[in-house]
Design an enzyme around this catalytic site. Structure first.
Site, PDB file in Angstrom:
ATOM      1  N   SER A  50       0.815  -1.224   0.000  1.00  0.00           N
ATOM      2  CA  SER A  50       0.000   0.000   0.000  1.00  0.00           C
ATOM      3  C   SER A  50       0.848   1.273   0.000  1.00  0.00           C
ATOM      4  O   SER A  50       2.022   1.271   0.389  1.00  0.00           O
ATOM      5  CB  SER A  50      -0.910   0.013   1.228  1.00  0.00           C
TER       6      SER A  50
HETATM    7  C1  SAM Z   1      -3.175  -3.822  -0.463  1.00  0.00           C
HETATM    8  S1  SAM Z   1      -2.715  -5.490  -0.420  1.00  0.00           S
HETATM    9  C2  SAM Z   1      -1.442  -5.737   0.773  1.00  0.00           C
HETATM   10  C3  SAM Z   1      -1.232  -4.698   1.836  1.00  0.00           C
HETATM   11  C4  SAM Z   1      -0.349  -5.200   2.937  1.00  0.00           C
HETATM   12  N1  SAM Z   1      -0.901  -4.828   4.210  1.00  0.00           N
HETATM   13  C5  SAM Z   1       1.094  -4.773   2.807  1.00  0.00           C
HETATM   14  O1  SAM Z   1       1.606  -4.122   3.711  1.00  0.00           O
HETATM   15  O2  SAM Z   1       1.730  -5.133   1.823  1.00  0.00           O
HETATM   16  C6  SAM Z   1      -4.107  -6.300   0.338  1.00  0.00           C
HETATM   17  C7  SAM Z   1      -3.977  -7.783   0.482  1.00  0.00           C
HETATM   18  O3  SAM Z   1      -5.211  -8.312   0.985  1.00  0.00           O
HETATM   19  C8  SAM Z   1      -5.304  -9.654   0.558  1.00  0.00           C
HETATM   20  N2  SAM Z   1      -6.659 -10.123   0.824  1.00  0.00           N
HETATM   21  C9  SAM Z   1      -7.800  -9.898   0.120  1.00  0.00           C
HETATM   22  N3  SAM Z   1      -8.854 -10.473   0.717  1.00  0.00           N
HETATM   23  C10 SAM Z   1      -8.385 -11.081   1.847  1.00  0.00           C
HETATM   24  C11 SAM Z   1      -8.982 -11.842   2.904  1.00  0.00           C
HETATM   25  N4  SAM Z   1     -10.284 -12.106   2.954  1.00  0.00           N
HETATM   26  N5  SAM Z   1      -8.176 -12.302   3.908  1.00  0.00           N
HETATM   27  C12 SAM Z   1      -6.845 -12.056   3.892  1.00  0.00           C
HETATM   28  N6  SAM Z   1      -6.222 -11.346   2.919  1.00  0.00           N
HETATM   29  C13 SAM Z   1      -6.984 -10.863   1.914  1.00  0.00           C
HETATM   30  C14 SAM Z   1      -4.847  -9.574  -0.892  1.00  0.00           C
HETATM   31  O4  SAM Z   1      -4.451 -10.815  -1.399  1.00  0.00           O
HETATM   32  C15 SAM Z   1      -3.702  -8.563  -0.782  1.00  0.00           C
HETATM   33  O5  SAM Z   1      -2.445  -9.206  -0.647  1.00  0.00           O
END
Ligand code: SAM
Length: 195
Positions: free
Chosen positions: A48
């Site tokens: 992000s």
């Molecule tokens: C914006 S990205 C990663 C941000 C992360 N916090 C970082 O610091 O890199 C959001 C992530 O949420 C994951 N995601 C989506 N739905 C999810 C769920 N129900 N449970 C866990 N992860 C999920 C996606 O695969 C993605 O890797």
């Protein structure tokens, strides 16, 4: 919103300095770490935007010793930042739904030397980690269309949840699950099923 002796914003700046974003990017993307925008981490997902991460951490108002759930752990960056903020007396669980990102994020997190934090695969059809609830804080880095009741239910009596819902950043505070809005942001969708 302050925690401990230093203002929360100072503790957050300290955490972001101690855990540079570049450590959580693929080698080829590290030269772009200073860009204040989302960066790819593979599988259509992103690390992000730093300013967004900072604002979300401010809203979350994490204190040392707390138990924190990080939904959408991706690169492991937010999980590591939360681990820094709770310190060794706290506990952080990052959950990630994309299997190959679990390995990437967990390796990045392990390199930070904070064994009170771990990153695990999300379970299909299970949002967050209800078995380990209640949580003092829940951070969500992917956007559902509506506020998920099952995540609100995982908050402790004085818990705080920060989550982008339909592009609006929400802060949900117990008791009473009081919801306030904190601006517009774009996030990848929150998914329900492991791909
Ligand atoms: C914006 S990205 C990663 C941000 C992360 N916090 C970082 O610091 O890199 C959001 C992530 O949420 C994951 N995601 C989506 N739905 C999810 C769920 N129900 N449970 C866990 N992860 C999920 C996606 O695969 C993605 O890797």
């Amino acid at each position: 919103m302050t925690t401990g002796s230093a203002p929360a914003s100072d503790r957050i700046a300290e955490a972001m300095t101690a855990l540079p974003r570049a450590l959580f990017l693929r080698r080829a993307d590290r030269r772009n770490a200073g860009h204040d925008g989302p960066l790819p981490i593979g599988h259509g997902q992103t690390n992000s935007q730093p300013l967004t991460v900072e604002r979300m951490l401010r809203l979350l108002d994490v204190a040392p010793g707390q138990r924190v759930l990080d939904v959408g752990a991706g690169s492991g960056w937010t999980t590591a930042l939360l681990a820094h903020l709770v310190g060794p007396t706290g506990q952080v669980l990052g959950v990630e739904i994309e299997p190959s990102l679990v390995e990437f994020g967990a390796k990045n997190l392990a390199r930070t030397g904070q064994p009170w934090a771990r990153l695990e695969p999300a379970r299909s059809g299970v949002l967050g980690d209800p078995d380990s609830a209640p949580w003092d804080r829940i951070l969500v880095s992917a956007a559902p269309r509506v506020l998920p009741a099952e995540l609100v239910a995982q908050l402790g009596d004085t818990g705080v949840l920060v989550i982008p819902v339909a592009a609006v950043m929400l802060r949900v505070v117990n008791p009473g699950a009081v919801v306030t809005e904190h601006g517009h942001y774009r996030f990848v969708p929150l998914r329900c099923q492991v791909p």
